[in-house]
Design an enzyme around this catalytic site. Structure first.
Site, PDB file in Angstrom:
ATOM      1  N   SER A 155       0.801  -1.219   0.000  1.00 16.82           N
ATOM      2  CA  SER A 155       0.000   0.000   0.000  1.00 16.82           C
ATOM      3  C   SER A 155       0.837   1.274   0.000  1.00 16.82           C
ATOM      4  O   SER A 155       0.365   2.322  -0.451  1.00 16.82           O
ATOM      5  CB  SER A 155      -0.948   0.000   1.205  1.00 16.82           C
ATOM      6  OG  SER A 155      -0.216  -0.121   2.399  1.00 16.82           O
ATOM      7  N   HIS A 205       1.866   4.506   5.005  1.00 13.97           N
ATOM      8  CA  HIS A 205       0.981   5.201   4.066  1.00 13.97           C
ATOM      9  C   HIS A 205       1.438   6.635   3.825  1.00 13.97           C
ATOM     10  O   HIS A 205       1.453   7.111   2.685  1.00 13.97           O
ATOM     11  CB  HIS A 205      -0.448   5.194   4.603  1.00 13.97           C
ATOM     12  CG  HIS A 205      -1.057   3.829   4.622  1.00 13.97           C
ATOM     13  ND1 HIS A 205      -2.284   3.565   5.191  1.00 13.97           N
ATOM     14  CD2 HIS A 205      -0.616   2.643   4.130  1.00 13.97           C
ATOM     15  CE1 HIS A 205      -2.572   2.281   5.053  1.00 13.97           C
ATOM     16  NE2 HIS A 205      -1.573   1.705   4.422  1.00 13.97           N
TER      17      HIS A 205
END
Length: 335
Positions: A155, A205
């Site tokens: 991610s 992230h």
């Protein structure tokens, strides 16, 4: 999502991933190979089939941990941790996101440029995570420091891809029911995921978003293409060279066959002009440019029997008589 919790494996969602991937590729006009290869690599690493287990390290040996990476200079953790996932939902969520972003970016960039972009974003996102974790340890003495956390998942790269994909967009996008400008969608998703999904790696992230911004800044300052794309192109040319060599050696390239014969490389005059149709000056019949004699009356190309024999009784002031044309047709065609 980039999870930092324990691993729990089931296989219930993998058919959903396979079905969704097949459907999207079937609907897509182009079939981007790099995106497909990335999805296949992530899935195979997650499944770890028996015949590949000797080649694929166990997840315990590749968790991303800033402390271990810097202490042991562990490049295996640095480069391989994005390709590992801790459960079906973790893998499926990331791969569906990769499929959607990858198809758009690879179709717009081209496969080689896209491959170099993904490699750059992966290295940048991992590097930014190391820098942020070390900086937080030095400047802020957290009781539970990010410097010692374990995490895996693609991610971070996906957030960087989202930044690149939406960098020039003026549209709006829906992020978990919230309508935001597309260029800020990554930031909105960062905070919404952090609030709604406990246990995800905030630093991972955030580092992906910062990596995307750094990548765009470097691309703006560097007028040429991505330097890694030149390496990929050179590598691709190196792989294709044996095929071209064998093709030239054994003459695999065949000539093109038409109704008038074989037209190939051998004996071809590259400076020759295409044959142009011509009209007979005597009978006004349109002949092929490949002929030098009129098919209708037999007059040579570029000459006129009308001018040559105007003195003869076969011609009047207006040209050939009908009897003369009929006689010449009978002599040439036998009817």
């Amino acid at each position: 999502m980039e999870a930092n919790t324990g691993r729990g494996i089931s296989r219930g969602m993998l058919p959903l991933l396979a079905l969704h991937t097949f459907t999207e590729y079937y609907r897509s006009d182009s079939k981007p190979p790099v995106t497909a290869a990335l999805i296949a690599a992530n899935t195979l690493i997650y499944l770890r089939p028996n015949f590949l287990r000797p080649l694929i390290p166990h997840i315990d040996h590749v968790w991303f941990n800033p402390h271990l990476i810097l202490k042991n200079k562990d490049l295996q953790r640095f480069f391989l941790s994005p390709f590992y996932h801790i459960g079906d939902s973790h893998l499926v969520y990331n791969m569906i996101s990769l499929l959607w972003k990858g198809i758009q970016l690879e179709n717009s960039m081209g496969s080689l440029e896209f491959a170099s972009t993904v490699a750059s974003l992966l290295a940048l996102s991992q590097s930014v995570t190391l820098i942020l974790s070390k900086s937080l340890l030095i400047f802020f003495d957290y009781e539970r420091s990010y410097y010692y956390e374990y995490s895996v998942g693609f991610s971070g790269v996906l957030f960087a891809m989202k930044v690149v994909l939406n960098s020039q967009s003026d549209n709006y996008t829906n992020v978990y029911g919230v309508l935001v400008p597309s260029r800020y969608a990554a930031w909105a998703e960062l905070f919404l995921i952090q609030m709604s999904v406990p246990g995800v790696s905030f630093i991972g992230h955030l580092s992906g978003i910062l990596a995307g911004l750094v990548y765009l800044r470097l691309r703006r300052n560097y007028s040429g293409s991505n330097p890694l794309s030149s390496i990929f192109k050179g590598f691709g040319s190196l792989l294709r060279w044996p095929v071209r060599f064998l093709g030239n050696l054994f003459g695999f390239r065949m000539g093109r066959i038409t109704g008038r014969g074989t037209v190939g490389r051998a004996g071809r005059n590259v400076n020759a002009r295409p044959a142009v149709d011509w009209r007979c000056q005597d009978c006004t019949y349109d002949n092929s440019g490949l002929l030098n004699v009129c098919e209708m009356c037999g007059t040579s190309r570029g000459s006129s029997s009308l001018q040559r024999d105007r003195r003869d009784s076969y011609y009047d002031s207006d040209g050939l008589s009908m009897d003369e044309l009929r006689r010449r047709r009978i002599e040439r065609f036998g009817r």
